[in-house]
Write an enzyme that holds these catalytic residues in place. Structure first.
Site, PDB file in Angstrom:
ATOM      1  N   HIS A  71       0.876  -1.178   0.000  1.00  0.00           N
ATOM      2  CA  HIS A  71       0.000   0.000   0.000  1.00  0.00           C
ATOM      3  C   HIS A  71       0.911   1.224   0.000  1.00  0.00           C
ATOM      4  CE1 HIS A  71      -3.521  -2.457   1.825  1.00  0.00           C
ATOM      5  NE2 HIS A  71      -3.623  -2.375   0.517  1.00  0.00           N
ATOM      6  N   ARG A  73       0.867   4.428   0.270  1.00  0.00           N
ATOM      7  CA  ARG A  73       0.932   5.574   1.186  1.00  0.00           C
ATOM      8  C   ARG A  73       1.530   5.234   2.543  1.00  0.00           C
ATOM      9  NH1 ARG A  73      -5.545   6.548   2.139  1.00  0.00           N
ATOM     10  NH2 ARG A  73      -6.064   4.592   3.160  1.00  0.00           N
ATOM     11  N   GLU A  74       1.784   3.967   2.789  1.00  0.00           N
ATOM     12  CA  GLU A  74       2.315   3.542   4.092  1.00  0.00           C
ATOM     13  C   GLU A  74       3.836   3.694   4.086  1.00  0.00           C
ATOM     14  OE1 GLU A  74       0.464  -0.342   4.437  1.00  0.00           O
ATOM     15  OE2 GLU A  74      -1.530   0.537   4.424  1.00  0.00           O
ATOM     16  N   ARG A 129      -3.283   4.767  -2.210  1.00  0.00           N
ATOM     17  CA  ARG A 129      -3.070   3.452  -1.587  1.00  0.00           C
ATOM     18  C   ARG A 129      -2.895   2.330  -2.616  1.00  0.00           C
ATOM     19  NH1 ARG A 129      -5.865   0.133   2.755  1.00  0.00           N
ATOM     20  NH2 ARG A 129      -6.874  -1.617   1.741  1.00  0.00           N
ATOM     21  N   HIS A 198       2.700  -3.723   6.538  1.00  0.00           N
ATOM     22  CA  HIS A 198       1.788  -2.591   6.341  1.00  0.00           C
ATOM     23  C   HIS A 198       1.949  -1.618   7.516  1.00  0.00           C
ATOM     24  CE1 HIS A 198      -0.945  -4.551   3.253  1.00  0.00           C
ATOM     25  NE2 HIS A 198      -0.188  -5.558   3.632  1.00  0.00           N
ATOM     26  N   GLU A 272       1.371  -4.720  10.901  1.00  0.00           N
ATOM     27  CA  GLU A 272       0.847  -3.351  10.827  1.00  0.00           C
ATOM     28  C   GLU A 272       1.727  -2.522  11.753  1.00  0.00           C
ATOM     29  OE1 GLU A 272      -1.760  -1.799   9.345  1.00  0.00           O
ATOM     30  OE2 GLU A 272      -2.707  -3.494   8.338  1.00  0.00           O
TER      31      GLU A 272
END
Lengths: 311, 93
Positions: A71, A73-74, A129, A198, A272
């Protein structure tokens, strides 16, 4: 100037562009020719290379896969991936456990798993994303590459609407960024551990996400995850939760690690990273190194368990 | 670059399943253009949403009228991103 620097003078405490990351990768390979190589496993929709760093000390070894930035934007995940790469190259031959690991298994690291999205976050929309492939019949662009895998594809927890952030795509593995990993994992045939990274809700997750069924390895994965998050917390006290995806966060169909688990990669996890409650995807750069450091402690636990329990 | 001036990220604290469903219903209101940073899942798990300046009042009124607690996690998304860009420029220099 950043492109010309060695990896020793590279600034790990700031965010970097795609070109800078690729220059870092090339520098790391050039500086460590007997340990690190670069494999291009495919190209993105817009034609950018999908580069994987291979840390290896011998032929035909089992492997442990790590990917960051699926993803786009992470940003803390790509930045952590850079730090991991340097850490592995630096610690081999110095750290006993990592040296033992690399004397037995390879580590594969894809730092920018969604390069088109990542470039788009730098040039047009920081909060992008998805991938950047067009969708026929819709003005909305991109597919969520973490809903595009052939594991409960099309089920609850993914969207058929191209304008949503969880759009699953027209078919499983329709995204070249996903298909490249699928093909690589299948052709490699000996990947024993897989971690997809993530941000930002501080969790360590394992299959399944698309079904409430427990995997046969649930208890072992749960124990390993507990050890990993405890190791992570030992550095800065950062609190992580852990468990299966569906039990810990939500039902998510077509996810990466459900597919890898179903391919026989028993040790499949998803991280995460930080943070909860302050910055979200805009985590300040001064938190990159602490995030990477604490995550590395957990990753080490996951890698060691895989190394010591090859199947 | 997309400009996020005035956009906020709200952290929502649903206290029962009905409130989770009420927040989930916002996902279907496409005209509000809400970006779910974390999705509605379970009671007591916070939900983070990025809301455009134009729709901020509507969303806050919706939450308040349904007695759903929230706080402002990020007051102005653009200011954070500006700082991020400035830092990248400084580091390059």
């Amino acid at each position: 100037t950043e492109n010309a620097r060695s990896t020793d003078s590279f600034n790990y405490a700031t965010y970097h562009t795609f070109d800078e990351i690729n220059a870092f990768i090339d520098n790391l390979v050039n500086e460590n020719p007997n340990l690190v190589s670069k494999i291009q496993i495919g190209s993105s929709y817009e034609g950018r290379p999908l580069n994987v760093l291979k840390f290896s000390t011998g032929p035909n070894r089992p492997a442990f896969w790590i990917d960051t930035g699926i993803h786009s934007r992470e940003w803390v995940t790509q930045a952590s991936g850079i730090w991991f790469a340097k850490k592995i190259a630096t610690d081999y031959g110095k750290d006993a456990s990592l040296t033992n690991t690399l004397n037995n298994i390879d580590i594969l690291l894809e730092i920018v798993t969604n390069p088109d999205g990542y470039v788009y976050t730098h040039k047009s929309d920081r909060m992008w994303r998805k991938t950047r492939s067009p969708n026929s019949g819709s003005l909305c662009v991109g597919t969520d590459p973490n809903r595009n895998w052939d594991a409960g594809f099309g089920g609850p927890g993914s969207s058929s609407n191209p304008c949503t952030e969880t759009y699953r795509g027209r078919a499983a593995h329709s995204e070249p960024e996903v298909k490249a990993i699928v093909d690589f994992v299948k052709s490699h045939g000996n990947i024993k551990g897989f971690v997809s990274i993530h941000s930002y809700s501080q969790m360590l997750l394992f299959p399944y996400g698309y079904t409430t069924a427990r995997t046969p390895d649930h208890n072992e994965l749960n124990t390993v995850s507990r050890n990993a998050v405890n190791a992570l917390a030992s550095l800065y006290g950062t609190s992580y939760t852990y468990g299966s995806i569906i039990a810990t966060i939500y039902q998510a169909s077509g996810g990466t690690i459900d597919w890898t688990y179903n391919q026989g990669i028993k040790y499949s996890y998803s991280f995460e990273l930080r943070d909860t409650g302050r910055y979200g995807f805009a985590l300040p750069a001064n938190q990159i190194i602490p995030t990477a450091e604490e995550t590395w402690l957990a990753l080490t636990k996951l890698i060691e368990h895989t190394r010591d329990n090859l199947y | 670059m997309e400009n996020y001036s005035g956009q906020q990220v709200l952290r929502i604290f649903p206290t029962d399943e009905d409130q989770v469903n009420l927040v989930r219903a916002l996902e279907d209101l496409e005209h509000l253009q809400i970006d779910f940073w974390t999705s509605p899942t379970k009671v007591l798990l916070p939900i983070d949403i990025r809301v455009s300046f134009r729709n901020l009042q509507s969303v806050k009124v919706y939450l308040e009228s349904n007695n759903i607690q929230y706080s402002i996690m990020i007051h102005d998304v653009q200011s954070l991103l500006d700082e991020e860009q400035n830092e990248m420029r400084r580091n390059r220099a």
